[in-house]
Design a protein around this motif. Structure first.
Motif, PDB file in Angstrom:
ATOM      1  N   THR A  98       0.668  -1.213   0.001  1.00  0.00           N
ATOM      2  CA  THR A  98      -0.025   0.036   0.016  1.00  0.00           C
ATOM      3  C   THR A  98       0.911   1.224  -0.070  1.00  0.00           C
ATOM      4  O   THR A  98       1.704   1.543   0.678  1.00  0.00           O
ATOM      5  CB  THR A  98      -0.830   0.121   1.104  1.00  0.00           C
ATOM      6  OG1 THR A  98      -1.597  -1.376   1.123  1.00  0.00           O
ATOM      7  CG2 THR A  98      -1.882   0.930   1.186  1.00  0.00           C
ATOM      8  N   CYS A  99       0.815   2.254  -0.885  1.00  0.00           N
ATOM      9  CA  CYS A  99       1.537   3.145  -1.172  1.00  0.00           C
ATOM     10  C   CYS A  99       1.677   4.376  -0.124  1.00  0.00           C
ATOM     11  O   CYS A  99       2.731   4.876  -0.155  1.00  0.00           O
ATOM     12  CB  CYS A  99       1.512   3.798  -2.597  1.00  0.00           C
ATOM     13  SG  CYS A  99      -0.078   4.982  -2.757  1.00  0.00           S
ATOM     14  N   ARG A 101       0.427   7.200  -0.464  1.00  0.00           N
ATOM     15  CA  ARG A 101       0.648   8.501  -1.082  1.00  0.00           C
ATOM     16  C   ARG A 101      -0.646   8.829  -2.138  1.00  0.00           C
ATOM     17  O   ARG A 101      -0.737  10.084  -2.519  1.00  0.00           O
ATOM     18  CB  ARG A 101       1.920   8.603  -2.099  1.00  0.00           C
ATOM     19  CG  ARG A 101       3.125   8.475  -1.037  1.00  0.00           C
ATOM     20  CD  ARG A 101       4.398   8.612  -1.986  1.00  0.00           C
ATOM     21  NE  ARG A 101       4.452   7.617  -3.072  1.00  0.00           N
ATOM     22  CZ  ARG A 101       4.828   6.257  -2.711  1.00  0.00           C
ATOM     23  NH1 ARG A 101       5.334   6.033  -1.495  1.00  0.00           N
ATOM     24  NH2 ARG A 101       4.934   5.429  -3.627  1.00  0.00           N
ATOM     25  N   CYS A 102      -1.527   7.637  -2.775  1.00  0.00           N
ATOM     26  CA  CYS A 102      -2.433   7.968  -3.457  1.00  0.00           C
ATOM     27  C   CYS A 102      -3.647   8.495  -2.945  1.00  0.00           C
ATOM     28  O   CYS A 102      -3.815   8.759  -1.539  1.00  0.00           O
ATOM     29  CB  CYS A 102      -2.970   6.694  -4.156  1.00  0.00           C
ATOM     30  SG  CYS A 102      -3.627   5.333  -3.144  1.00  0.00           S
ATOM     31  N   TRP A 103      -4.480   8.949  -3.663  1.00  0.00           N
ATOM     32  CA  TRP A 103      -5.690   9.673  -3.337  1.00  0.00           C
ATOM     33  C   TRP A 103      -6.512   8.758  -2.179  1.00  0.00           C
ATOM     34  O   TRP A 103      -6.977   9.128  -1.315  1.00  0.00           O
ATOM     35  CB  TRP A 103      -6.764  10.004  -4.439  1.00  0.00           C
ATOM     36  CG  TRP A 103      -7.920  10.784  -3.919  1.00  0.00           C
ATOM     37  CD1 TRP A 103      -7.918  12.093  -4.318  1.00  0.00           C
ATOM     38  CD2 TRP A 103      -9.229  10.183  -3.425  1.00  0.00           C
ATOM     39  NE1 TRP A 103      -9.112  12.478  -3.654  1.00  0.00           N
ATOM     40  CE2 TRP A 103      -9.883  11.350  -3.355  1.00  0.00           C
ATOM     41  CE3 TRP A 103      -9.795   8.971  -3.346  1.00  0.00           C
ATOM     42  CZ2 TRP A 103     -11.232  11.585  -2.944  1.00  0.00           C
ATOM     43  CZ3 TRP A 103     -10.975   8.993  -2.857  1.00  0.00           C
ATOM     44  CH2 TRP A 103     -11.684  10.105  -2.374  1.00  0.00           C
ATOM     45  N   CYS A 105      -5.377   6.425  -0.154  1.00  0.00           N
ATOM     46  CA  CYS A 105      -4.620   6.387   1.027  1.00  0.00           C
ATOM     47  C   CYS A 105      -4.706   7.478   1.749  1.00  0.00           C
ATOM     48  O   CYS A 105      -4.718   7.549   3.176  1.00  0.00           O
ATOM     49  CB  CYS A 105      -3.070   5.985   0.640  1.00  0.00           C
ATOM     50  SG  CYS A 105      -2.851   4.155   0.061  1.00  0.00           S
ATOM     51  N   CYS A 114      -6.208   0.956  -2.607  1.00  0.00           N
ATOM     52  CA  CYS A 114      -5.114   1.495  -3.161  1.00  0.00           C
ATOM     53  C   CYS A 114      -4.390   0.809  -4.340  1.00  0.00           C
ATOM     54  O   CYS A 114      -4.717  -0.545  -4.179  1.00  0.00           O
ATOM     55  CB  CYS A 114      -3.918   1.150  -1.979  1.00  0.00           C
ATOM     56  SG  CYS A 114      -2.067   1.945  -2.798  1.00  0.00           S
ATOM     57  N   GLN A 116      -1.923   0.068  -5.484  1.00  0.00           N
ATOM     58  CA  GLN A 116      -0.641  -0.723  -5.305  1.00  0.00           C
ATOM     59  C   GLN A 116      -0.515  -1.908  -4.402  1.00  0.00           C
ATOM     60  O   GLN A 116       0.033  -2.592  -4.176  1.00  0.00           O
ATOM     61  CB  GLN A 116       0.534   0.378  -4.822  1.00  0.00           C
ATOM     62  CG  GLN A 116       0.569   1.425  -5.695  1.00  0.00           C
ATOM     63  CD  GLN A 116       1.323   1.233  -6.992  1.00  0.00           C
ATOM     64  OE1 GLN A 116       2.093   0.096  -7.045  1.00  0.00           O
ATOM     65  NE2 GLN A 116       0.587   1.450  -8.010  1.00  0.00           N
TER      66      GLN A 116
END
Length: 366
Positions: A98-99, A101-103, A105, A114, A116
């Motif tokens: 799980t990154c 950094r994405c929207w 998350c 996520c 990722q």
């Protein structure tokens, strides 16, 4: 060498293969597997019902092990920030990558979406190593979310509910059950049984379980359900009439779908009272469509419906606390129907698929 069960492709027999013992990166952890659950997700994997699975895989996404080794050069820490040491008994969040950094998350606070996101035992290939629980050892990369089990909690008690408990905890939290509510749970597998227990702990006044077969409904009763209805012996009309009789003609305050059957969804909408709440958690994979009347089943009822998919590390951490705190009240290990060695994994999978067991465990060393 390390032995592990491999699912080479959908509908193909499982086999046991030998893998080299991995060399650990700094901060990585090698677990000696104590046990791993056989989950409904594993049956979906075997039937090819999940997209993006990189077969061959080593199944087993909820597991417990003893820390055998930590990669030199960096500490491994648990979710509370404590150093992880060899000899500890731990579980871990099956989600990795799980990154952050994405929207989803950062803004949506929905890490289960996520892009990722990867899952041990589900979306990580056996070609890349010991990345599933049906194995003598599990290789956890740096940054894995590790949760030590309290000394007072038997590791089998934790696995007795498996991923059913954090998934149900997520659903029951979303359901916002109030003291005295009548709660209907559709489904008597591990998620449904855990939801029925958690509904009681949230203060439900009455808990009704709809499902089958008889052995699972007997377990629901033993774990505190007030009423059970077998879908093999009743019709939707029968169940609707019975629930309304129990609630003064209104229907359930809260209904939780944990069956995995699409046809359960419109029925659940009808089992729920006007202005009630319906949480759908069982439709984890795409197994077909369902039909409902938007006016009669949704809009006129002023029904609130919430979708709930999977769980995150917070749900897993809280599940460990719940299982430990209420172990004297609920005999968790009684949910385990049978333990299977690695060579018996195919039989375990088929027993879960046929609902001959409540909970099956893969235990590499008996």
């Amino acid at each position: 060498m390390v032995s592990a069960v491999v699912m080479g492709a959908p509908q193909q027999p499982l086999e046991v293969r030998d893998f080299p013992r991995p060399e650990l990166e700094p901060g990585a952890v090698l677990l000696r597997t104590l046990g791993s659950e056989v989950c409904g997700t594993d049956t979906h994997l075997w039937k090819g019902q999940l997209a993006g699975v990189p077969y061959p895989i080593i199944p087993g996404h909820v597991s417990v092990g003893v820390v055998a080794e930590v990669g030199a050069g960096a500490e491994a820490r648990d979710v509370s920030g404590r150093s992880v040491e060899p000899g500890q008994v731990v579980t871990f969040l099956d989600v990795v990558g799980t990154c952050g950094r994405c929207w989803f998350c950062t803004v949506g606070h929905a890490t289960t979406r996520c892009p990722q996101r990867r899952v041990y035992g589900v979306t990580l290939s056996a070609d890349d190593g010991l990345l599933g629980g049906w194995s003598e050892h599990i290789h956890l990369g740096p940054g894995a979310h590790l949760i030590p089990l309290p000394d007072s909690l038997d590791w089998r008690a934790f696995l007795a509910t498996g991923c059913g408990m954090p998934t149900a905890l997520h659903a029951v939290t979303m359901a916002e059950i109030q003291f005295g509510d009548t709660v209907v749970v559709q489904g008597s597998g591990p998620v449904g049984l855990c939801a029925a227990v958690l509904a009681q702990l949230r203060g439900a006044g009455r808990v009704v379980v709809v499902g089958g077969p008889a052995n699972r409904l007997a377990t629901a009763t033993a774990f505190g359900a007030d009423d059970v209805f077998d879908i093999a012996d009743t019709t939707e009309a029968d169940r609707l009439e019975a629930v309304r009789e129990l609630t003064g003609g209104r229907g359930a305050d809260v209904t939780i779908e944990a069956s995995g059957a699409p046809v359960a969804v419109p029925e659940g909408m009808r089992l729920t009272r006007d202005a009630g709440r319906y949480v759908v958690v069982g439709q984890y994979t795409n197994v077909g469509d369902a039909t409902f009347n938007p006016h009669l089943d949704l809009n006129q009822k002023h029904l609130e419906i919430r979708g709930c998919w999977g769980s995150d590390v917070g749900h897993l951490h809280r599940s460990v606390q719940v299982l430990d705190r209420y172990a004297r009240q609920f005999p968790w290990t009684e949910l385990i129907s049978r333990e299977y060695g690695l060579p018996e994994a195919q039989q375990a999978l088929e027993d879960v698929l046929a609902q001959r067991v409540v909970k099956a465990l893969i235990v590499p060393r008996h």
